[in-house]
Design a protein around this motif. Sequence first.
Motif, mmCIF file in Angstrom:
data_model
loop_
_atom_site.group_PDB
_atom_site.id
_atom_site.type_symbol
_atom_site.label_atom_id
_atom_site.label_comp_id
_atom_site.label_asym_id
_atom_site.label_seq_id
_atom_site.Cartn_x
_atom_site.Cartn_y
_atom_site.Cartn_z
ATOM 1 N N ALA A 183 39.331 45.422 30.607
ATOM 2 C CA ALA A 183 40.465 44.323 30.340
ATOM 3 C C ALA A 183 41.892 44.726 31.047
ATOM 4 O O ALA A 183 42.361 43.772 31.486
ATOM 5 C CB ALA A 183 41.008 44.434 28.814
ATOM 6 N N ALA A 184 42.126 45.985 30.967
ATOM 7 C CA ALA A 184 43.393 46.301 31.623
ATOM 8 C C ALA A 184 43.048 46.074 33.013
ATOM 9 O O ALA A 184 44.464 45.473 33.887
ATOM 10 C CB ALA A 184 43.543 47.802 31.357
ATOM 11 N N VAL A 185 42.308 46.331 33.984
ATOM 12 C CA VAL A 185 42.346 46.135 35.201
ATOM 13 C C VAL A 185 42.189 44.939 35.627
ATOM 14 O O VAL A 185 42.617 44.212 36.664
ATOM 15 C CB VAL A 185 41.166 47.146 36.163
ATOM 16 C CG1 VAL A 185 39.670 46.560 35.788
ATOM 17 C CG2 VAL A 185 41.329 47.451 37.383
ATOM 18 N N ALA A 186 41.393 44.038 35.021
ATOM 19 C CA ALA A 186 41.019 42.407 34.886
ATOM 20 C C ALA A 186 42.413 42.096 34.981
ATOM 21 O O ALA A 186 42.851 41.200 35.917
ATOM 22 C CB ALA A 186 40.248 42.124 34.142
ATOM 23 N N ALA A 187 43.368 42.369 34.076
ATOM 24 C CA ALA A 187 44.684 41.568 33.900
ATOM 25 C C ALA A 187 45.470 41.892 35.056
ATOM 26 O O ALA A 187 46.181 41.216 35.549
ATOM 27 C CB ALA A 187 45.173 41.944 32.423
ATOM 28 N N SER A 188 45.626 43.354 35.380
ATOM 29 C CA SER A 188 46.218 43.799 36.475
ATOM 30 C C SER A 188 45.965 43.140 37.839
ATOM 31 O O SER A 188 46.861 42.614 38.555
ATOM 32 C CB SER A 188 46.123 45.383 36.610
ATOM 33 O OG SER A 188 46.892 45.757 37.813
ATOM 34 N N MET A 189 44.654 43.078 37.977
ATOM 35 C CA MET A 189 44.280 42.346 39.382
ATOM 36 C C MET A 189 44.386 40.811 39.340
ATOM 37 O O MET A 189 45.052 40.183 40.256
ATOM 38 C CB MET A 189 42.719 42.671 39.507
ATOM 39 C CG MET A 189 42.396 43.967 40.187
ATOM 40 S SD MET A 189 40.736 44.255 40.817
ATOM 41 C CE MET A 189 39.753 44.151 39.499
ATOM 42 N N ALA A 190 44.283 40.334 38.129
ATOM 43 C CA ALA A 190 44.358 38.823 38.391
ATOM 44 C C ALA A 190 46.058 38.477 38.343
ATOM 45 O O ALA A 190 46.315 37.356 39.028
ATOM 46 C CB ALA A 190 43.932 38.175 36.819
ATOM 47 N N ILE A 191 46.678 39.048 37.621
ATOM 48 C CA ILE A 191 48.297 38.917 37.831
ATOM 49 C C ILE A 191 48.793 39.099 39.330
ATOM 50 O O ILE A 191 49.344 38.339 39.825
ATOM 51 C CB ILE A 191 49.104 39.916 36.823
ATOM 52 C CG1 ILE A 191 48.712 39.307 35.381
ATOM 53 C CG2 ILE A 191 50.541 39.581 37.232
ATOM 54 C CD1 ILE A 191 49.367 40.482 34.324
ATOM 55 N N GLY A 192 48.255 40.222 39.827
ATOM 56 C CA GLY A 192 48.528 40.465 41.184
ATOM 57 C C GLY A 192 48.186 39.639 42.202
ATOM 58 O O GLY A 192 48.968 39.094 43.079
ATOM 59 N N LEU A 193 46.810 39.004 42.278
ATOM 60 C CA LEU A 193 46.043 38.002 42.832
ATOM 61 C C LEU A 193 46.999 36.711 42.756
ATOM 62 O O LEU A 193 47.155 36.069 43.825
ATOM 63 C CB LEU A 193 44.928 38.202 42.739
ATOM 64 C CG LEU A 193 44.176 39.286 43.202
ATOM 65 C CD1 LEU A 193 42.518 39.243 42.659
ATOM 66 C CD2 LEU A 193 44.033 39.006 44.532
ATOM 67 N N CYS A 194 47.308 36.448 41.485
ATOM 68 C CA CYS A 194 48.051 35.074 41.399
ATOM 69 C C CYS A 194 49.171 35.127 41.956
ATOM 70 O O CYS A 194 49.818 34.040 42.303
ATOM 71 C CB CYS A 194 48.026 34.680 39.723
ATOM 72 S SG CYS A 194 46.560 34.134 39.061
ATOM 73 N N TRP A 195 49.919 36.222 41.633
ATOM 74 C CA TRP A 195 51.205 36.310 42.503
ATOM 75 C C TRP A 195 51.410 36.157 44.084
ATOM 76 O O TRP A 195 52.103 35.504 44.562
ATOM 77 C CB TRP A 195 51.716 37.502 42.150
ATOM 78 C CG TRP A 195 53.250 37.972 42.616
ATOM 79 C CD1 TRP A 195 54.283 37.062 42.946
ATOM 80 C CD2 TRP A 195 54.105 39.325 42.392
ATOM 81 N NE1 TRP A 195 55.480 37.638 43.169
ATOM 82 C CE2 TRP A 195 55.277 39.081 42.646
ATOM 83 C CE3 TRP A 195 53.438 40.401 41.873
ATOM 84 C CZ2 TRP A 195 56.250 40.057 42.860
ATOM 85 C CZ3 TRP A 195 54.547 41.459 41.766
ATOM 86 C CH2 TRP A 195 55.821 41.295 42.212
ATOM 87 N N LEU A 196 50.396 36.898 44.520
ATOM 88 C CA LEU A 196 49.990 36.502 45.909
ATOM 89 C C LEU A 196 49.682 35.269 46.402
ATOM 90 O O LEU A 196 50.031 34.791 47.420
ATOM 91 C CB LEU A 196 48.626 37.667 46.446
ATOM 92 C CG LEU A 196 48.292 37.342 47.838
ATOM 93 C CD1 LEU A 196 49.412 37.815 48.774
ATOM 94 C CD2 LEU A 196 46.951 38.286 48.176
ATOM 95 N N SER A 197 48.739 34.447 45.605
ATOM 96 C CA SER A 197 48.535 33.189 45.709
ATOM 97 C C SER A 197 49.777 32.461 45.603
ATOM 98 O O SER A 197 50.004 31.305 46.679
ATOM 99 C CB SER A 197 47.310 32.463 44.798
ATOM 100 O OG SER A 197 47.416 31.203 44.837
#
Length: 206
Positions: A183-197
Motif C-alpha cells: 500500500a505504501a509503495v503503491a501510493a508513493s509511486m502513483a502520486i509521483g507518476l501523476c505529478w509527472l503526468s
Amino acid sequence: MVRDHGCSHLRSRLSRTGRRLTAIGAGAALTAALPLTFAANGGASELDSVVSEHTVSPGVARLLVVPSDAPVVIALLVAACAWFALRRQWWRAVTMLVVPEIALTVNTVLLKPLWDRQMDDHLAYPSGHTVHLVAVATTFACLVSDRGTRLVVAALTVLALIAITPGMAALGYHRPTDVLGGAAVAASMAIGLCWLSDALHARRSA
C-alpha cells in the motif's frame, strides 16, 4: 490585486508540492523501513503477529481478498478510465490507464527481487495484489477534481485493506507487512507518476 492573486497562486502551488513530496517520501520511507523488522531470511516480524494466519477461516478469507483479485482490480481500472473518457478528459484517462500498470511492473520487476522475501513459492514483499489495487485507487484520487469523491475513494481503499490483510494471511499469500508495504509503495509511486503526468501535460499545453 493581480500581484496578490499571483502570490496566492504561488503559495497554493508550493503547498501542493509540499504535500506531494511528503506523501511520496513517507510512502517510500515506510516501504524501505518495514524490511528492517523482518525476522531472519524474511520471516514473520512482530508486526506480522498482530494478524495471524488463524484470524479468519479459509472460507471467510477467500471473500475478504476479493477486492484485490485481478479481475476486480482490472474492472475498477476500466471503470476509472471510463469516468474520465466520458468527460472527454483524455489525458487523465490515459494517465489513469498507465500509472497503475507502471507501478505494478516496477514492483514485480524491481522491488520484489530487491527485498527477496520468500513465502512458499513466490516473492511476497511488497504484495503485488495490494500494489495494483492501491495504485488504481490512488491514481483515481489524484486525478479526480471533486474532493468528496477523493474522500470516498480513500475510505473505501482503507476498508479494503483492512479486509484483505487477514484474508491474505489466512490463505498464506502474504503477511500483513507485505500488504502494508504494498500500500505504501503503491501510493508513493502513483502520486509521483501523476505529478509527472501533470507536468508533462502542462508543458504540452503551454
